[in-house]
Scaffold this active site. Structure first.
Site, mmCIF file in Angstrom:
data_model
loop_
_atom_site.group_PDB
_atom_site.id
_atom_site.type_symbol
_atom_site.label_atom_id
_atom_site.label_comp_id
_atom_site.label_asym_id
_atom_site.label_seq_id
_atom_site.Cartn_x
_atom_site.Cartn_y
_atom_site.Cartn_z
ATOM 1 C CB CYS A 2 -0.860 0.041 1.252
ATOM 2 S SG CYS A 2 -2.034 -1.325 1.363
ATOM 3 N N GLY A 28 -0.901 0.829 -5.032
ATOM 4 C CA GLY A 28 -2.192 0.190 -4.775
ATOM 5 C C GLY A 28 -3.304 0.919 -5.489
ATOM 6 C CG ASN A 101 3.005 -0.481 2.844
ATOM 7 O OD1 ASN A 101 2.447 -1.489 2.406
ATOM 8 N ND2 ASN A 101 4.181 -0.084 2.416
ATOM 9 N N GLY A 102 1.780 -2.817 5.127
ATOM 10 C CA GLY A 102 2.476 -3.973 5.674
ATOM 11 C C GLY A 102 1.515 -5.057 6.080
ATOM 12 C CE1 TYR A 257 5.513 -4.103 -10.592
ATOM 13 C CE2 TYR A 257 5.228 -5.734 -8.872
ATOM 14 C CZ TYR A 257 4.695 -4.878 -9.814
ATOM 15 O OH TYR A 257 3.356 -4.808 -9.973
HETATM 16 C C1 PIN Z 1 5.680 -4.623 -14.559
HETATM 17 C C2 PIN Z 1 5.667 -5.302 -13.259
HETATM 18 N N1 PIN Z 1 6.123 -6.688 -13.206
HETATM 19 C C3 PIN Z 1 5.935 -7.430 -14.412
HETATM 20 C C4 PIN Z 1 5.442 -7.268 -12.064
HETATM 21 C C5 PIN Z 1 4.358 -11.419 -13.928
HETATM 22 C C6 PIN Z 1 5.363 -10.831 -12.994
HETATM 23 N N2 PIN Z 1 5.347 -9.400 -13.138
HETATM 24 C C7 PIN Z 1 5.684 -8.723 -11.915
HETATM 25 C C8 PIN Z 1 6.164 -8.909 -14.190
HETATM 26 S S1 PIN Z 1 5.034 -3.029 -14.578
HETATM 27 S S2 PIN Z 1 4.011 -13.065 -13.641
HETATM 28 O O1 PIN Z 1 5.534 -2.285 -13.424
HETATM 29 O O2 PIN Z 1 3.577 -3.122 -14.523
HETATM 30 O O3 PIN Z 1 5.469 -2.433 -15.778
HETATM 31 O O4 PIN Z 1 5.210 -13.816 -13.539
HETATM 32 O O5 PIN Z 1 3.243 -13.173 -12.389
HETATM 33 O O6 PIN Z 1 3.198 -13.517 -14.759
#
Ligand code: PIN
Length: 504
Positions: A2, A28, A101-102, A257
């Site tokens: 979050c 989120g 958040n958590g 990410y």
């Molecule tokens: C991409 C974010 N990223 C893409 C999150 C997909 C794993 N997934 C994690 C890859 S972005 S899966 O920030 O939206 O551009 O392995 O669960 O299919």
């Protein structure tokens, strides 16, 4: 995951909280909320949906006062009903609202204590409401009409003593100010900044520094593990360490990410880590695949762009953008259910054939979690004419559930949980699959802050820094997820204690 934010300004605070929430929207998209105070009253608006759809002009006009807090929610425990949109409110003592958040790993025990010993009622499944009531109960023990910062720090100390898990929290106490605090392991991010105005200093606390930077606040620093930062209604900042033992173990997945690249978390510039991740991945390819025949390196937009770019530079292979993302579609990572996730990839991404036709393409993504989207993307690459499709993940194999606030609660949903890299390569239909090594991920993050001895990296290792995470706990959260299906199916008129929520 979050996003939380709080500020004390010299004038109205609502615009800053609103803008801050928009800047944290990536954390989120399920619900959004804001509460402000003029020192006597609270003004609240929250509901399910995106910030811009939930907080509209008519609500802003009612969100008065110089201090406030806000929240964007991605649900991790309980359901995603409207009743669980944050901030949460409790009327006694003083009137307190809280955004979190958590995730707590001893929430069940605390719920029992709150009910049986503290005589407090909880109206939702959310562990944020648990933290709020623990905090309120401990603050009540001061039992006086004029609260001091010492009372607040003592209450936070008790929260640390009772709550186990990951929590970055911002609470507002009516008539007094806002307080931000972070769990003694420093798992989830939270930082504080200051801005000068003609009438004196203004402060903001937020999940990520991007919110501060963009709104003209200077980043002071991160809230330390176990620390509490209190900003009085008159904009006076005080801070104190409130936990007996602390260590900094920030979540490494934020770097991979979750966080925005321009954020600085625990002194680490996220963008730089992602550059380094691409570089290290390229070095791994050079070592293990000397005669590679990659013609083109291509990111799966958006997060992986930074890593794909540095990877291509180090490899000396062209960087090309052959996948185009529809920017009006939210992340598939947040979609409920596997089927929906699969379908939404094609609505979200398109290919440019020119970049695929007769080429050996290395697709780069930030991580592979469930493996559903990469499967679909690889098919699309082949349909666009690629000769060979290789896939690289800037993060190592995600093998274990997350219990600290990231939505990965079920081990069997994770493609790397029970499969080897070769098996995963087969399942996703790639011609070759390359994962980042964990040591390299840690190296990339540590470069930004060498003082960090350990990152919270349980999704890769299965080691949980707080302790207390055993098989039965993991089973319990997995079952909770299976039961709830994580779909927003609560009727709109779900009974909820509502405090001038500014409905139509
Ligand atoms: C991409 C974010 N990223 C893409 C999150 C997909 C794993 N997934 C994690 C890859 S972005 S899966 O920030 O939206 O551009 O392995 O669960 O299919």
């Amino acid at each position: 995951m979050c996003g939380i934010i709080g500020a004390v300004n010299q004038g109205l605070v609502n615009q800053d909280i609103y803008d801050g929430l928009i800047l944290l929207q990536h954390r989120g998209q399920d619900a959004a909320g804001m509460v402000t105070s003029d020192g006597r009253q609270l003004f609240l608006r929250k509901s399910n949906g995106l910030v811009q759809n939930i907080i509209r002009q008519k609500h802003m006009l009612r969100l008065k006062g110089p201090m406030g807090i806000g929240h964007v929610r991605y649900p991790t425990a309980g359901s995603s009903s409207q009743a669980e949109a944050q901030p949460f409110y409790v009327n006694s003592p003083y009137g307190i609202v809280l955004a979190h958040n958590g995730n707590l790993i001893n929430a069940d025990k605390l719920k029992k204590e709150l009910w049986v010993t503290d005589l407090r009622h909880l109206n939702t499944q959310s562990d944020s409401e648990v933290i709020l009531n623990v905090f309120a109960h401990e603050l009540e023990k001061s039992h006086k009409i004029n609260l001091t910062k010492e009372d607040i720090f003592r209450a936070v100390t008790e929260v640390h003593r009772r709550c186990v898990g990951a929590y970055a929290v911002i609470a507002m106490v009516v008539g007094y100010g806002i307080v931000g605090f972070r769990d003694p392991n420093g798992i989830r991010p939270i930082c504080v900044g200051r801005r000068e105005s003609d009438n004196g200093p203004e402060y903001m606390i937020a999940s990520e520094s991007v919110a501060l930077q963009a709104l003209g606040y200077q980043l002071i620093n991160d809230i330390a593990p176990g620390e509490a930062v209190f900003i009085s209604q008159k904009s006076d900042l005080q801070r104190q360490q409130c936990a007996a033992t602390t260590s900094l173990n920030p979540c490494i997945f934020e770097q991979v990410y979750l966080a925005r690249p321009e954020s600085i978390l625990d002194k680490i510039l996220v963008y730089k880590v992602r550059l380094k991740l691409g570089d290290l991945l390229a070095q791994k390819i050079q070592k293990e695949w000397k005669n590679h025949d990659i013609d083109v390196v291509m990111p799966v937009p958006d997060t992986s762009r930074t890593a794909a770019y540095s990877l291509s530079l180090r490899l000396g292979v062209k960087y090309r953008e052959g996948l185009v993302k529809n920017r009006y579609i939210a992340r598939t990572f947040i979609m409920p259910g596997q089927q929906v996730r699969k379908k939404s990839v094609r609505r979200k991404l398109n290919t440019i054939e020119l970049e695929f036709k007769d080429k050996n393409v290395l697709l780069v993504d930030d991580s592979i979690v469930r493996g559903t989207t990469c499967n679909e993307i690889i098919k699309m690459a082949r349909e666009a004419g690629a000769k060979n499709v290789y896939f690289a993940s800037a993060a190592p194999q995600v093998r274990h559930p997350n219990v600290y606030g990231i939505d990965m609660p079920v081990a069997e949903e994770l493609i790397a949980h029970n499969n080897t890299t070769e098996e995963i390569c087969d399942i996703i239909g790639a011609d070759r699959l390359i994962y980042q090594d964990l040591d390299d991920l840690i190296k990339a993050a540590k470069e930004g802050n060498p003082d960090i001895e350990r990152f919270e990296d349980s999704v890769f290792t299965g080691e949980y820094v707080t302790g207390g995470v055993d098989e039965s706990y993991l089973q319990k959260i997995a079952n909770l997820r299976r039961d709830s299906g994580k779909v927003s199916d609560e009727p709109e008129d779900y009974a909820t204690i509502d405090l001038h929520n500014g409905e139509e």
